[in-house]
Design an enzyme around this catalytic site. Structure first.
Site, PDB file in Angstrom:
ATOM      1  N   ASN A  46      29.943  30.178  45.785  1.00 62.96           N
ATOM      2  CA  ASN A  46      30.817  29.076  46.221  1.00 62.96           C
ATOM      3  C   ASN A  46      30.113  28.263  47.310  1.00 62.96           C
ATOM      4  O   ASN A  46      28.991  28.571  47.692  1.00 62.96           O
ATOM      5  CB  ASN A  46      32.168  29.627  46.701  1.00 62.96           C
ATOM      6  CG  ASN A  46      31.985  30.608  47.845  1.00 62.96           C
ATOM      7  OD1 ASN A  46      31.509  30.246  48.916  1.00 62.96           O
ATOM      8  ND2 ASN A  46      32.327  31.871  47.600  1.00 62.96           N
ATOM      9  N   ASP A  97      36.328  36.582  44.414  1.00 67.12           N
ATOM     10  CA  ASP A  97      37.408  37.506  44.013  1.00 67.12           C
ATOM     11  C   ASP A  97      36.994  38.348  42.813  1.00 67.12           C
ATOM     12  O   ASP A  97      37.486  39.456  42.633  1.00 67.12           O
ATOM     13  CB  ASP A  97      38.668  36.704  43.674  1.00 67.12           C
ATOM     14  CG  ASP A  97      39.282  36.112  44.938  1.00 67.12           C
ATOM     15  OD1 ASP A  97      39.235  36.786  45.975  1.00 67.12           O
ATOM     16  OD2 ASP A  97      39.783  34.970  44.878  1.00 67.12           O
ATOM     17  N   LYS A 124      17.108  38.517  31.758  1.00 72.25           N
ATOM     18  CA  LYS A 124      17.662  37.165  31.718  1.00 72.25           C
ATOM     19  C   LYS A 124      18.361  36.917  30.378  1.00 72.25           C
ATOM     20  O   LYS A 124      17.773  37.175  29.323  1.00 72.25           O
ATOM     21  CB  LYS A 124      16.526  36.154  31.925  1.00 72.25           C
ATOM     22  CG  LYS A 124      17.017  34.740  32.030  1.00 72.25           C
ATOM     23  CD  LYS A 124      15.864  33.774  32.215  1.00 72.25           C
ATOM     24  CE  LYS A 124      16.378  32.347  32.067  1.00 72.25           C
ATOM     25  NZ  LYS A 124      15.318  31.381  31.931  1.00 72.25           N
ATOM     26  N   PRO A 156      36.507  44.259  45.455  1.00 73.23           N
ATOM     27  CA  PRO A 156      37.386  44.858  46.470  1.00 73.23           C
ATOM     28  C   PRO A 156      37.853  43.784  47.438  1.00 73.23           C
ATOM     29  O   PRO A 156      37.104  42.839  47.729  1.00 73.23           O
ATOM     30  CB  PRO A 156      36.467  45.859  47.188  1.00 73.23           C
ATOM     31  CG  PRO A 156      35.079  45.456  46.852  1.00 73.23           C
ATOM     32  CD  PRO A 156      35.124  44.749  45.534  1.00 73.23           C
ATOM     33  N   ASP A 157      39.086  43.883  47.927  1.00 71.60           N
ATOM     34  CA  ASP A 157      39.556  42.965  48.963  1.00 71.60           C
ATOM     35  C   ASP A 157      39.129  43.568  50.302  1.00 71.60           C
ATOM     36  O   ASP A 157      39.713  44.539  50.792  1.00 71.60           O
ATOM     37  CB  ASP A 157      41.078  42.775  48.895  1.00 71.60           C
ATOM     38  CG  ASP A 157      41.516  41.619  49.773  1.00 71.60           C
ATOM     39  OD1 ASP A 157      41.017  41.528  50.923  1.00 71.60           O
ATOM     40  OD2 ASP A 157      42.336  40.802  49.321  1.00 71.60           O
ATOM     41  N   ILE A 158      38.075  43.003  50.865  1.00 71.41           N
ATOM     42  CA  ILE A 158      37.438  43.594  52.051  1.00 71.41           C
ATOM     43  C   ILE A 158      38.403  43.620  53.232  1.00 71.41           C
ATOM     44  O   ILE A 158      38.585  44.644  53.895  1.00 71.41           O
ATOM     45  CB  ILE A 158      36.156  42.806  52.403  1.00 71.41           C
ATOM     46  CG1 ILE A 158      35.179  42.866  51.222  1.00 71.41           C
ATOM     47  CG2 ILE A 158      35.518  43.354  53.669  1.00 71.41           C
ATOM     48  CD1 ILE A 158      33.982  41.942  51.346  1.00 71.41           C
ATOM     49  N   PHE A 189      41.037  34.270  57.061  1.00 70.35           N
ATOM     50  CA  PHE A 189      41.000  32.826  56.841  1.00 70.35           C
ATOM     51  C   PHE A 189      41.656  32.522  55.501  1.00 70.35           C
ATOM     52  O   PHE A 189      41.513  33.300  54.548  1.00 70.35           O
ATOM     53  CB  PHE A 189      39.552  32.313  56.820  1.00 70.35           C
ATOM     54  CG  PHE A 189      39.033  32.011  58.193  1.00 70.35           C
ATOM     55  CD1 PHE A 189      38.676  33.039  59.045  1.00 70.35           C
ATOM     56  CD2 PHE A 189      38.921  30.701  58.638  1.00 70.35           C
ATOM     57  CE1 PHE A 189      38.220  32.780  60.332  1.00 70.35           C
ATOM     58  CE2 PHE A 189      38.450  30.422  59.914  1.00 70.35           C
ATOM     59  CZ  PHE A 189      38.107  31.458  60.765  1.00 70.35           C
ATOM     60  N   LYS A 240      49.389  35.393  52.505  1.00 76.48           N
ATOM     61  CA  LYS A 240      48.210  36.271  52.704  1.00 76.48           C
ATOM     62  C   LYS A 240      48.347  37.107  53.970  1.00 76.48           C
ATOM     63  O   LYS A 240      47.939  38.274  54.004  1.00 76.48           O
ATOM     64  CB  LYS A 240      46.932  35.426  52.802  1.00 76.48           C
ATOM     65  CG  LYS A 240      46.434  35.045  51.429  1.00 76.48           C
ATOM     66  CD  LYS A 240      45.238  34.146  51.476  1.00 76.48           C
ATOM     67  CE  LYS A 240      45.082  33.542  50.090  1.00 76.48           C
ATOM     68  NZ  LYS A 240      44.115  32.479  50.024  1.00 76.48           N
ATOM     69  N   LYS A 299      48.216  40.955  52.999  1.00 77.85           N
ATOM     70  CA  LYS A 299      47.011  41.690  53.389  1.00 77.85           C
ATOM     71  C   LYS A 299      47.198  42.441  54.711  1.00 77.85           C
ATOM     72  O   LYS A 299      46.248  43.018  55.236  1.00 77.85           O
ATOM     73  CB  LYS A 299      45.826  40.724  53.497  1.00 77.85           C
ATOM     74  CG  LYS A 299      45.507  40.002  52.179  1.00 77.85           C
ATOM     75  CD  LYS A 299      44.183  39.260  52.258  1.00 77.85           C
ATOM     76  CE  LYS A 299      43.926  38.444  51.000  1.00 77.85           C
ATOM     77  NZ  LYS A 299      42.509  38.347  50.662  1.00 77.85           N
TER      78      LYS A 299
HETATM   79  O1  C5P Z   1      40.080  34.706  48.976  1.00 75.79           O
HETATM   80  P1  C5P Z   1      41.302  34.729  49.827  1.00 75.79           P
HETATM   81  O2  C5P Z   1      41.929  33.378  49.978  1.00 75.79           O
HETATM   82  O3  C5P Z   1      42.255  35.819  49.467  1.00 75.79           O
HETATM   83  O4  C5P Z   1      40.735  35.067  51.289  1.00 75.79           O
HETATM   84  C1  C5P Z   1      41.582  35.262  52.389  1.00 75.79           C
HETATM   85  C2  C5P Z   1      40.922  36.167  53.379  1.00 75.79           C
HETATM   86  O5  C5P Z   1      40.571  37.390  52.746  1.00 75.79           O
HETATM   87  C3  C5P Z   1      39.630  35.658  54.007  1.00 75.79           C
HETATM   88  O6  C5P Z   1      39.678  36.068  55.356  1.00 75.79           O
HETATM   89  C4  C5P Z   1      38.530  36.365  53.249  1.00 75.79           C
HETATM   90  O7  C5P Z   1      37.383  36.577  54.048  1.00 75.79           O
HETATM   91  C5  C5P Z   1      39.202  37.688  52.886  1.00 75.79           C
HETATM   92  N1  C5P Z   1      38.755  38.273  51.612  1.00 75.79           N
HETATM   93  C6  C5P Z   1      38.108  39.485  51.613  1.00 75.79           C
HETATM   94  N2  C5P Z   1      37.758  40.076  50.417  1.00 75.79           N
HETATM   95  C7  C5P Z   1      38.033  39.470  49.256  1.00 75.79           C
HETATM   96  C8  C5P Z   1      38.677  38.230  49.224  1.00 75.79           C
HETATM   97  C9  C5P Z   1      39.010  37.659  50.435  1.00 75.79           C
HETATM   98  O8  C5P Z   1      37.856  40.033  52.701  1.00 75.79           O
HETATM   99  N3  C5P Z   1      37.664  40.062  48.131  1.00 75.79           N
END
Ligand code: C5P
Length: 402
Positions: free
Chosen positions: A210, A279, A289, A309-311, A327, A341, A345
């Protein structure tokens, strides 16, 4: 800029056309209550006279390392001891090179070796010279040694070129000098920050990513370290200089970022998820390749993506957990998505910004954000990412101590 009251500042001026802005800098520093002593290199005196700085600073200008007057008055050791801060503005490519080598062949370079005061530089030079590997190596060497670098800015240059290398304006430099004396509100805190994009491999040469530049995360790292925190910056691939004093860990994919976060966050009291984490990632990165269909029969190609994974959510579910700041970069329904969010989260704070506006946000040096906590909404005016980062660090500190 009250922090500059009664502070003793040595202003070093080296030979660049931006030296004319240093006259204004002396005014700004003195207006803020600082005492200023000026040291000029030979090159600087070819652009602007010592008499100008004598008049503005109210003191004779220091130009010579070895002269009877210098030894009779304030010599390099006395100046080095006198200073609470040394700022070199403009700092030329030659000045950076000389400082990196530790040369002591004129008054300014010698006093920089002799002082225990923090050393700041405001570089100014042609954009090619700034981008030259030699200059960048010198800069990194200085930053690693703890030298603070202010700017340079991008834009039109006296040589007719456009690019990075313009010295910051006097008011900005004075402000940054003042901030060196700010109270260290995050002393004792370990802050972990994620920044930049992630890259999700499709095959050995292609990836999904991105537009995130990493500028906001790096500005936050700078602001946090300035506030006295220990900072670990876990960054996706970006072209940015690591702020002085920050521990940087480079990662590529979301999974690698997740692993680095797991490894470094157990001691963190604050976690800021500023990275634009992908995501989804391709289910399997091809080992070779991928080739087009040679018969042109296939007009489409299907990639199967799986969730990353959602970090930040994983950090927010740690026990005990740090103060977690996220953010939300959105193109529509900003407030609704941000609040959603924050709750989903389990974050302590979320910073929402509208990325549908092309002049701010992604890749820009400016941003406008609104901060939400479970009970508050705080709108911050459009500003540089550096200025916003400082405001955000103060807000985080307020939340931690309220
Ligand atoms: O992508 P999204 O809008 O859900 O991101 C919101 C927050 O979650 C951001 O702070 C981003 O750094 C965090 N995030 C993350 N891991 C992901 C997707 C988003 O830590 N896989």
């Amino acid at each position: 800029m009250h922090q500059l009251q009664s502070k003793k500042i040595v202003l070093g001026i080296t030979g660049g056309i931006a030296a004319y802005k240093s006259a204004e800098l002396v005014r700004r520093l003195r207006d803020a209550g600082a005492e200023v002593r000026v040291v000029m290199s030979k090159g600087a005196q070819a652009f602007i006279t010592p008499l100008t700085f004598q008049a503005l600073s109210g003191h004779p200008v220091h130009t010579e390392l070895l002269s009877p007057e210098a030894e009779a008055g304030m010599n390099h050791i006395e100046l080095a001891r006198w200073a609470d801060l040394v700022i070199i503005a403009p700092a030329t490519a030659n000045c950076l090179s000389s400082l990196a080598q530790g040369r002591a062949d004129d008054l300014l370079s010698t006093l920089c070796l002799a002082t225990e005061a923090p050393l700041c530089i405001a570089p100014a030079m042609n954009q090619q010279m700034w981008q030259h590997a030699a200059t960048q190596d010198n800069l990194h060497c200085l930053i690693d040694r703890g030298v603070r670098c202010f700017g340079p800015a991008q834009g039109f240059q006296a040589c007719g070129e456009v690019g990075p290398g313009r010295m910051l304006e006097a008011a900005e430099i004075a402000q940054l000098c003042a901030e060196q004396f700010s109270p260290k509100i995050l002393t004792g805190h370990h802050v972990v920050i994620t920044a930049g994009p992630t890259r999700e491999a499709i095959d050995p040469v292609r990836y999904i990513s991105n537009h995130s530049s990493g500028k906001m995360g790096f500005a936050l790292a700078q602001a946090a370290v300035d506030a006295g925190a220990e900072v670990t910056l876990i960054s996706g691939p970006v072209q940015l200089v690591t702020p002085t004093g920050v521990k940087r860990i480079n990662v590529d994919s979301a999974e690698a970022m997740h692993n680095a976060v797991q490894e470094h966050t157990s001691t963190a009291s604050i976690f800021i998820g500023c990275a634009a984490v992908a995501d989804y990632r391709p289910e399997q990165a091809a080992s070779q390749k991928l080739k087009k269909d040679p018969n042109n029969a296939e007009q489409t190609m299907t990639l199967t993506l799986v969730r990353n994974p959602d970090i930040i959510a994983s950090v927010a579910s740690m026990q005990p957990k740090p103060f977690v700041v996220g953010f939300a970069a959105e193109t529509q329904a900003l407030e609704q998505h941000a609040k959603d969010k924050l709750t989903r989260k389990k974050l302590d704070m979320i910073i929402a910004n509208d990325v549908s506006q092309t002049d701010i946000g992604f890749n820009s040096d400016h941003n406008t954000v609104t901060v939400y906590t479970p009970t508050q909404r705080i709108a911050l005016d459009q500003n540089t990412k550096q200025a916003l980062a400082k405001q955000l660090i103060s807000l985080i500190h307020e939340q931690l101590t309220s």
